[in-house]
Design a protein around this motif. Structure first.
Motif, PDB file in Angstrom:
ATOM      1  N   ASP A 162     -34.112  54.210   2.622  1.00  0.00           N
ATOM      2  CA  ASP A 162     -34.495  55.619   2.577  1.00  0.00           C
ATOM      3  C   ASP A 162     -33.848  56.425   3.697  1.00  0.00           C
ATOM      4  OD1 ASP A 162     -36.061  55.196   0.349  1.00  0.00           O
ATOM      5  OD2 ASP A 162     -37.939  54.991   1.484  1.00  0.00           O
ATOM      6  N   GLU A 163     -33.528  55.761   4.805  1.00  0.00           N
ATOM      7  CA  GLU A 163     -32.914  56.439   5.943  1.00  0.00           C
ATOM      8  C   GLU A 163     -31.428  56.713   5.731  1.00  0.00           C
ATOM      9  OE1 GLU A 163     -33.505  54.006   9.345  1.00  0.00           O
ATOM     10  OE2 GLU A 163     -35.696  53.976   9.169  1.00  0.00           O
ATOM     11  N   LEU A 164     -30.821  56.032   4.757  1.00  0.00           N
ATOM     12  CA  LEU A 164     -29.377  56.100   4.590  1.00  0.00           C
ATOM     13  C   LEU A 164     -28.970  57.276   3.715  1.00  0.00           C
ATOM     14  CD1 LEU A 164     -28.612  52.307   3.938  1.00  0.00           C
ATOM     15  CD2 LEU A 164     -28.660  53.533   6.124  1.00  0.00           C
ATOM     16  N   ALA A 165     -27.941  57.990   4.155  1.00  0.00           N
ATOM     17  CA  ALA A 165     -27.381  59.057   3.325  1.00  0.00           C
ATOM     18  C   ALA A 165     -26.564  58.472   2.179  1.00  0.00           C
ATOM     19  CB  ALA A 165     -26.500  59.966   4.173  1.00  0.00           C
ATOM     20  N   PHE A 166     -26.154  57.221   2.324  1.00  0.00           N
ATOM     21  CA  PHE A 166     -25.367  56.542   1.287  1.00  0.00           C
ATOM     22  C   PHE A 166     -25.651  55.054   1.319  1.00  0.00           C
ATOM     23  CE2 PHE A 166     -21.789  53.657   0.748  1.00  0.00           C
ATOM     24  CZ  PHE A 166     -21.485  53.858  -0.585  1.00  0.00           C
ATOM     25  N   PHE A 167     -25.739  54.446   0.150  1.00  0.00           N
ATOM     26  CA  PHE A 167     -25.611  52.998  -0.005  1.00  0.00           C
ATOM     27  C   PHE A 167     -24.978  52.752  -1.370  1.00  0.00           C
ATOM     28  CE2 PHE A 167     -29.837  53.885  -1.742  1.00  0.00           C
ATOM     29  CZ  PHE A 167     -29.789  53.228  -2.963  1.00  0.00           C
ATOM     30  N   ARG A 179     -19.009  57.880  -4.249  1.00  0.00           N
ATOM     31  CA  ARG A 179     -20.026  58.412  -3.338  1.00  0.00           C
ATOM     32  C   ARG A 179     -19.641  58.162  -1.880  1.00  0.00           C
ATOM     33  NH1 ARG A 179     -26.093  57.170  -3.856  1.00  0.00           N
ATOM     34  NH2 ARG A 179     -26.000  58.773  -2.247  1.00  0.00           N
ATOM     35  N   MET A 180     -19.095  56.989  -1.624  1.00  0.00           N
ATOM     36  CA  MET A 180     -18.670  56.643  -0.271  1.00  0.00           C
ATOM     37  C   MET A 180     -17.598  57.618   0.214  1.00  0.00           C
ATOM     38  SD  MET A 180     -17.130  52.963   0.898  1.00  0.00           S
ATOM     39  CE  MET A 180     -15.861  52.857   2.154  1.00  0.00           C
ATOM     40  N   HIS A 181     -16.688  57.992  -0.680  1.00  0.00           N
ATOM     41  CA  HIS A 181     -15.632  58.934  -0.339  1.00  0.00           C
ATOM     42  C   HIS A 181     -16.219  60.281   0.091  1.00  0.00           C
ATOM     43  CE1 HIS A 181     -11.926  61.258  -0.591  1.00  0.00           C
ATOM     44  NE2 HIS A 181     -12.520  62.079  -1.437  1.00  0.00           N
ATOM     45  N   PHE A 182     -17.143  60.810  -0.703  1.00  0.00           N
ATOM     46  CA  PHE A 182     -17.737  62.110  -0.374  1.00  0.00           C
ATOM     47  C   PHE A 182     -18.612  62.028   0.888  1.00  0.00           C
ATOM     48  CE2 PHE A 182     -16.916  62.868  -4.963  1.00  0.00           C
ATOM     49  CZ  PHE A 182     -16.080  63.957  -4.813  1.00  0.00           C
ATOM     50  N   TYR A 183     -19.215  60.873   1.091  1.00  0.00           N
ATOM     51  CA  TYR A 183     -20.075  60.657   2.258  1.00  0.00           C
ATOM     52  C   TYR A 183     -19.272  60.682   3.557  1.00  0.00           C
ATOM     53  CZ  TYR A 183     -22.729  57.479   5.446  1.00  0.00           C
ATOM     54  OH  TYR A 183     -23.352  56.885   6.509  1.00  0.00           O
ATOM     55  N   LEU A 184     -18.047  60.158   3.528  1.00  0.00           N
ATOM     56  CA  LEU A 184     -17.294  59.936   4.758  1.00  0.00           C
ATOM     57  C   LEU A 184     -16.072  60.828   4.948  1.00  0.00           C
ATOM     58  CD1 LEU A 184     -17.310  56.016   4.745  1.00  0.00           C
ATOM     59  CD2 LEU A 184     -18.709  57.513   6.181  1.00  0.00           C
ATOM     60  N   GLN A 185     -15.589  61.482   3.901  1.00  0.00           N
ATOM     61  CA  GLN A 185     -14.281  62.140   3.984  1.00  0.00           C
ATOM     62  C   GLN A 185     -14.203  63.218   5.059  1.00  0.00           C
ATOM     63  OE1 GLN A 185     -13.187  64.400   0.489  1.00  0.00           O
ATOM     64  NE2 GLN A 185     -15.254  65.183   0.165  1.00  0.00           N
ATOM     65  N   TYR A 186     -15.284  63.960   5.270  1.00  0.00           N
ATOM     66  CA  TYR A 186     -15.241  65.050   6.241  1.00  0.00           C
ATOM     67  C   TYR A 186     -15.097  64.521   7.668  1.00  0.00           C
ATOM     68  CZ  TYR A 186     -16.681  69.047   9.072  1.00  0.00           C
ATOM     69  OH  TYR A 186     -16.732  70.033  10.017  1.00  0.00           O
ATOM     70  N   VAL A 193     -10.126  55.620   0.406  1.00  0.00           N
ATOM     71  CA  VAL A 193     -11.045  54.934  -0.497  1.00  0.00           C
ATOM     72  C   VAL A 193     -10.374  54.791  -1.852  1.00  0.00           C
ATOM     73  CG1 VAL A 193     -13.282  55.007  -1.635  1.00  0.00           C
ATOM     74  CG2 VAL A 193     -13.054  55.837   0.707  1.00  0.00           C
ATOM     75  N   VAL A 194     -10.162  53.566  -2.265  1.00  0.00           N
ATOM     76  CA  VAL A 194      -9.571  53.288  -3.576  1.00  0.00           C
ATOM     77  C   VAL A 194     -10.446  52.269  -4.272  1.00  0.00           C
ATOM     78  CG1 VAL A 194      -7.200  53.799  -2.873  1.00  0.00           C
ATOM     79  CG2 VAL A 194      -8.084  51.483  -2.603  1.00  0.00           C
ATOM     80  N   ASN A 195     -10.276  52.159  -5.577  1.00  0.00           N
ATOM     81  CA  ASN A 195     -11.072  51.204  -6.347  1.00  0.00           C
ATOM     82  C   ASN A 195     -10.448  49.824  -6.205  1.00  0.00           C
ATOM     83  OD1 ASN A 195     -12.954  50.072  -7.976  1.00  0.00           O
ATOM     84  ND2 ASN A 195     -12.282  51.045  -9.855  1.00  0.00           N
ATOM     85  N   ARG A 196     -10.699  49.203  -5.065  1.00  0.00           N
ATOM     86  CA  ARG A 196     -10.092  47.916  -4.737  1.00  0.00           C
ATOM     87  C   ARG A 196     -11.179  46.868  -4.578  1.00  0.00           C
ATOM     88  NH1 ARG A 196      -7.760  49.347  -0.213  1.00  0.00           N
ATOM     89  NH2 ARG A 196      -5.583  49.350  -0.879  1.00  0.00           N
ATOM     90  N   GLN A 197     -10.978  45.707  -5.177  1.00  0.00           N
ATOM     91  CA  GLN A 197     -11.902  44.598  -4.984  1.00  0.00           C
ATOM     92  C   GLN A 197     -11.092  43.347  -4.666  1.00  0.00           C
ATOM     93  OE1 GLN A 197     -14.267  45.403  -8.754  1.00  0.00           O
ATOM     94  NE2 GLN A 197     -15.878  44.585  -7.473  1.00  0.00           N
ATOM     95  N   VAL A 198     -11.425  42.704  -3.573  1.00  0.00           N
ATOM     96  CA  VAL A 198     -10.770  41.466  -3.173  1.00  0.00           C
ATOM     97  C   VAL A 198     -11.824  40.391  -3.001  1.00  0.00           C
ATOM     98  CG1 VAL A 198      -8.871  42.669  -2.029  1.00  0.00           C
ATOM     99  CG2 VAL A 198     -10.897  42.052  -0.721  1.00  0.00           C
ATOM    100  N   ASN A 199     -11.373  39.138  -2.989  1.00  0.00           N
ATOM    101  CA  ASN A 199     -12.291  38.015  -2.783  1.00  0.00           C
ATOM    102  C   ASN A 199     -13.388  37.982  -3.845  1.00  0.00           C
ATOM    103  OD1 ASN A 199     -13.173  35.710  -1.454  1.00  0.00           O
ATOM    104  ND2 ASN A 199     -14.598  36.845  -0.157  1.00  0.00           N
TER     105      ASN A 199
END
Length: 253
Positions: A162-167, A179-186, A193-199
């Motif tokens: 509840d404390e997090l602006a994003f998860f 969402r992560m992009h909009f949360y952090l871009q400013y 941020v790209v749609n990348r998945q590794v491992n």
């Protein structure tokens, strides 16, 4: 005020994908902080010291860091991803008993893995792992402190969310990255941020319901029931997280 990203790299929750994004974005100003012993935990006061000792860090990732957020002359932007606990269990199996060992096939069956990890002698990574990692109440000291009752630990983990602006949600990874992009871009314009998945050890295109059906079939009813019982808190936390996520980002049809 100094600003930095703190990635709570929960085991088998797409953390390697997030780390790759941070590495590509911040280069040598992205740092990792984990203690040598794999079972160790990092309390917020320890992370506070690490942050102060590395004034150039723009992002930090840790498998072992626990809430609450570290405090100081800085602003922390936490990154947390959650995953359905039963799907996590199968992913942990494929990683620990196959990829980590450098094998082409797992060293034993999924059922063997679950029985071993659910043994009372093992704390293991597949027993209410996410609630445990997110419900610590101690800011400093030698070890984490959790509520004595299971319900207290669950409520503490919910309160942290509840404390997090994003998860993010692993099962909704693309939407989570948006969402992560909009949360952090400013605050972090250099973040790529790209749609990348590794491992990854499973096909992300397979629907969760299908994955859970596969888990049930592989384990059998009795062992599947045991795994569900040992993850009651995580299942409730995941459902709560999905409700919170959908309240902001409606699920795509």
């Amino acid at each position: 005020m100094r600003k930095l990203i703190l990635h709570y790299h929960l085991f088998k929750n797409a953390g390697s994908s997030i780390d790759e994004i941070l590495k590509q974005s911040f280069d040598d100003t992205w740092l990792k902080f984990d203690k040598e012993k794999s079972s160790a935990k990092i309390l917020p006061a320890d992370m506070q010291v690490f942050i102060n000792d590395h004034p150039g860090a723009r992002a930090i990732s840790s498998h072992q860091v626990m809430p609450p957020l570290p405090q100081g002359k800085f602003e922390v932007f936490p990154l947390v991803f959650l995953r359905h606990p039963l799907d996590r269990a199968r992913s942990a199996y494929l990683f620990e008993w196959k990829k980590q060992l450098g094998l082409t096939e797992p060293k034993g069956s999924f059922s063997d893995y679950v029985r071993e990890k659910l043994d009372p002698k093992n704390s293991g990574p597949i027993s209410n792992f996410q609630v445990f990692q997110l419900s610590n109440e101690a800011y400093e000291g030698e070890k984490p402190r959790h509520g004595s009752a299971p319900e207290e630990r669950l409520e503490r983990a919910k309160s942290f969310l509840d404390e997090l602006a994003f998860f993010g949600l692993v099962e909704r990874f693309h939407e989570s990255l948006q969402r992560m992009h909009f949360y952090l871009q400013y605050h972090f314009p250099e973040l790529k941020v790209v749609n990348r998945q590794v491992n990854t050890s499973q096909d992300a295109a397979v629907q969760l319901e299908e994955k859970l059906m596969t888990v049930r079939q592989e384990l059998g009813e009795a062992l599947y029931g045991d795994l569900c019982d040992r993850n009651k808190l995580d299942i409730q936390l995941y459902k709560y997280a999905c409700e919170r996520f959908d309240a902001v980002v409606p699920k795509e049809n």
